[in-house]
Write a protein that holds these residues in place. Sequence first.
Motif, PDB file in Angstrom:
ATOM      1  N   ASP A  84       0.866  -1.120  -0.159  1.00  0.00           N
ATOM      2  CA  ASP A  84      -0.052  -0.018   0.142  1.00  0.00           C
ATOM      3  C   ASP A  84       0.620   1.294  -0.178  1.00  0.00           C
ATOM      4  OD1 ASP A  84       0.723  -0.703   2.628  1.00  0.00           O
ATOM      5  OD2 ASP A  84      -0.928   0.383   3.482  1.00  0.00           O
ATOM      6  N   VAL A  85       2.198   1.265   0.045  1.00  0.00           N
ATOM      7  CA  VAL A  85       3.015   2.345  -0.082  1.00  0.00           C
ATOM      8  C   VAL A  85       3.744   2.488  -1.389  1.00  0.00           C
ATOM      9  CG1 VAL A  85       4.993   3.285   1.201  1.00  0.00           C
ATOM     10  CG2 VAL A  85       3.401   2.006   2.499  1.00  0.00           C
ATOM     11  N   PRO A  86       3.155   3.536  -2.005  1.00  0.00           N
ATOM     12  CA  PRO A  86       3.732   3.621  -3.503  1.00  0.00           C
ATOM     13  C   PRO A  86       5.435   3.789  -3.299  1.00  0.00           C
ATOM     14  CG  PRO A  86       2.000   5.158  -2.981  1.00  0.00           C
ATOM     15  CD  PRO A  86       2.269   4.403  -1.841  1.00  0.00           C
ATOM     16  N   GLU A  87       5.894   4.704  -2.657  1.00  0.00           N
ATOM     17  CA  GLU A  87       7.543   4.616  -2.298  1.00  0.00           C
ATOM     18  C   GLU A  87       7.974   3.277  -2.251  1.00  0.00           C
ATOM     19  OE1 GLU A  87       5.271   8.325  -1.397  1.00  0.00           O
ATOM     20  OE2 GLU A  87       5.366   6.230  -0.716  1.00  0.00           O
ATOM     21  N   PHE A  88       7.574   2.248  -1.456  1.00  0.00           N
ATOM     22  CA  PHE A  88       8.026   1.076  -1.187  1.00  0.00           C
ATOM     23  C   PHE A  88       7.931   0.351  -2.399  1.00  0.00           C
ATOM     24  CE2 PHE A  88       8.347  -3.502   0.367  1.00  0.00           C
ATOM     25  CZ  PHE A  88       9.550  -3.252   0.985  1.00  0.00           C
ATOM     26  N   ARG A  89       6.839   0.002  -3.135  1.00  0.00           N
ATOM     27  CA  ARG A  89       6.801  -0.506  -4.353  1.00  0.00           C
ATOM     28  C   ARG A  89       7.767  -0.084  -5.500  1.00  0.00           C
ATOM     29  NH1 ARG A  89       1.243   0.752  -4.055  1.00  0.00           N
ATOM     30  NH2 ARG A  89       1.240   1.907  -6.044  1.00  0.00           N
ATOM     31  N   GLY A  90       8.122   1.289  -5.347  1.00  0.00           N
ATOM     32  CA  GLY A  90       8.952   1.830  -6.531  1.00  0.00           C
ATOM     33  C   GLY A  90      10.290   1.351  -6.101  1.00  0.00           C
ATOM     34  N   LEU A  91      10.523   1.343  -4.933  1.00  0.00           N
ATOM     35  CA  LEU A  91      12.070   0.661  -4.263  1.00  0.00           C
ATOM     36  C   LEU A  91      12.149  -0.927  -4.764  1.00  0.00           C
ATOM     37  CD1 LEU A  91      14.735   1.025  -2.934  1.00  0.00           C
ATOM     38  CD2 LEU A  91      13.357   0.607  -0.776  1.00  0.00           C
ATOM     39  N   MET A  92      10.970  -1.543  -4.595  1.00  0.00           N
ATOM     40  CA  MET A  92      11.193  -2.921  -4.568  1.00  0.00           C
ATOM     41  C   MET A  92      11.270  -3.037  -6.184  1.00  0.00           C
ATOM     42  SD  MET A  92      11.068  -4.649  -2.082  1.00  0.00           S
ATOM     43  CE  MET A  92      12.182  -3.633  -1.775  1.00  0.00           C
ATOM     44  N   ARG A  93      10.632  -2.166  -7.220  1.00  0.00           N
ATOM     45  CA  ARG A  93      10.883  -2.358  -8.565  1.00  0.00           C
ATOM     46  C   ARG A  93      12.227  -2.100  -8.774  1.00  0.00           C
ATOM     47  NH1 ARG A  93       7.659  -1.656 -13.231  1.00  0.00           N
ATOM     48  NH2 ARG A  93       5.806  -1.787 -12.402  1.00  0.00           N
ATOM     49  N   LEU A  94      12.740  -0.897  -8.240  1.00  0.00           N
ATOM     50  CA  LEU A  94      14.182  -0.803  -8.484  1.00  0.00           C
ATOM     51  C   LEU A  94      15.236  -1.818  -8.509  1.00  0.00           C
ATOM     52  CD1 LEU A  94      14.464   3.115  -7.609  1.00  0.00           C
ATOM     53  CD2 LEU A  94      14.585   1.988 -10.069  1.00  0.00           C
ATOM     54  N   ILE A  95      15.034  -2.309  -6.961  1.00  0.00           N
ATOM     55  CA  ILE A  95      15.853  -3.282  -6.603  1.00  0.00           C
ATOM     56  C   ILE A  95      16.032  -4.733  -7.509  1.00  0.00           C
ATOM     57  CG2 ILE A  95      16.275  -2.356  -4.292  1.00  0.00           C
ATOM     58  CD1 ILE A  95      15.003  -5.392  -3.628  1.00  0.00           C
ATOM     59  N   LEU A  96      14.503  -4.980  -7.860  1.00  0.00           N
ATOM     60  CA  LEU A  96      14.332  -6.458  -8.720  1.00  0.00           C
ATOM     61  C   LEU A  96      14.901  -6.023  -9.972  1.00  0.00           C
ATOM     62  CD1 LEU A  96      11.085  -7.271  -7.403  1.00  0.00           C
ATOM     63  CD2 LEU A  96      13.049  -8.434  -7.009  1.00  0.00           C
ATOM     64  N   GLU A  97      14.483  -4.859 -10.889  1.00  0.00           N
ATOM     65  CA  GLU A  97      14.837  -4.692 -12.096  1.00  0.00           C
ATOM     66  C   GLU A  97      16.204  -4.174 -12.498  1.00  0.00           C
ATOM     67  OE1 GLU A  97      11.525  -2.272 -13.551  1.00  0.00           O
ATOM     68  OE2 GLU A  97      10.525  -3.907 -14.395  1.00  0.00           O
ATOM     69  N   GLU A  98      17.053  -3.908 -11.445  1.00  0.00           N
ATOM     70  CA  GLU A  98      18.408  -3.808 -11.689  1.00  0.00           C
ATOM     71  C   GLU A  98      19.151  -5.115 -11.997  1.00  0.00           C
ATOM     72  OE1 GLU A  98      20.181  -2.003  -8.304  1.00  0.00           O
ATOM     73  OE2 GLU A  98      20.328  -3.763  -6.837  1.00  0.00           O
ATOM     74  N   ASP A  99      18.206  -6.286 -11.795  1.00  0.00           N
ATOM     75  CA  ASP A  99      18.953  -7.703 -11.911  1.00  0.00           C
ATOM     76  C   ASP A  99      18.020  -7.930 -13.293  1.00  0.00           C
ATOM     77  OD1 ASP A  99      18.941 -10.453 -12.051  1.00  0.00           O
ATOM     78  OD2 ASP A  99      19.551 -10.622 -10.163  1.00  0.00           O
ATOM     79  N   PRO A 100      18.905  -8.293 -14.322  1.00  0.00           N
ATOM     80  CA  PRO A 100      18.237  -8.497 -15.748  1.00  0.00           C
ATOM     81  C   PRO A 100      17.362 -10.157 -15.373  1.00  0.00           C
ATOM     82  CG  PRO A 100      20.361  -8.978 -15.817  1.00  0.00           C
ATOM     83  CD  PRO A 100      20.398  -8.360 -14.459  1.00  0.00           C
ATOM     84  N   GLY A 101      17.327 -10.706 -14.420  1.00  0.00           N
ATOM     85  CA  GLY A 101      16.658 -11.986 -14.334  1.00  0.00           C
ATOM     86  C   GLY A 101      15.301 -11.655 -13.584  1.00  0.00           C
ATOM     87  N   PHE A 102      14.713 -10.525 -13.385  1.00  0.00           N
ATOM     88  CA  PHE A 102      13.635 -10.204 -12.927  1.00  0.00           C
ATOM     89  C   PHE A 102      12.706  -9.165 -13.967  1.00  0.00           C
ATOM     90  CE2 PHE A 102      15.660 -11.021  -9.116  1.00  0.00           C
ATOM     91  CZ  PHE A 102      14.962 -11.926  -8.435  1.00  0.00           C
TER      92      PHE A 102
END
Length: 133
Positions: free
Chosen positions: A14-32
Amino acid sequence: MSLSFPIRVFLCDDVPEFRGLMRLILEEDPGFMVVGEAGDGVSAVEGIRHARPDVVLLDLSMPGFDGLEVIQRIKALDLECCIVVLSGFSGRRMGKLAREAGVVDYVEKGAGFDEIRAAARRAGELSRRGVCS
């Protein structure tokens, strides 16, 4: 096990900033690849139904349906996706409830990025083998 294409992840928090952070940490890895996100339980279930991800990263505390209700509804959809709870609640009590509901892993939000990616990767591998449906 090495996957030949990215693990498709759906983010639910429910926290947009947390979702944004998770998106960044996942997508910096080409496996996600993040294929969707939702800020409440109702939108989460609908989005997951349409996106058909390999992995759902799910917070337990959300408006609409709470995380445990979302887990039940995802399981009822009979999708081949694995659920990892990523929550601010202590894993001691809530982790047991979440695992009983059918999640493959429980990670506290204070965990390091490497631990979160590792949990999502393990879940993706299980999903690809059809273990979580």
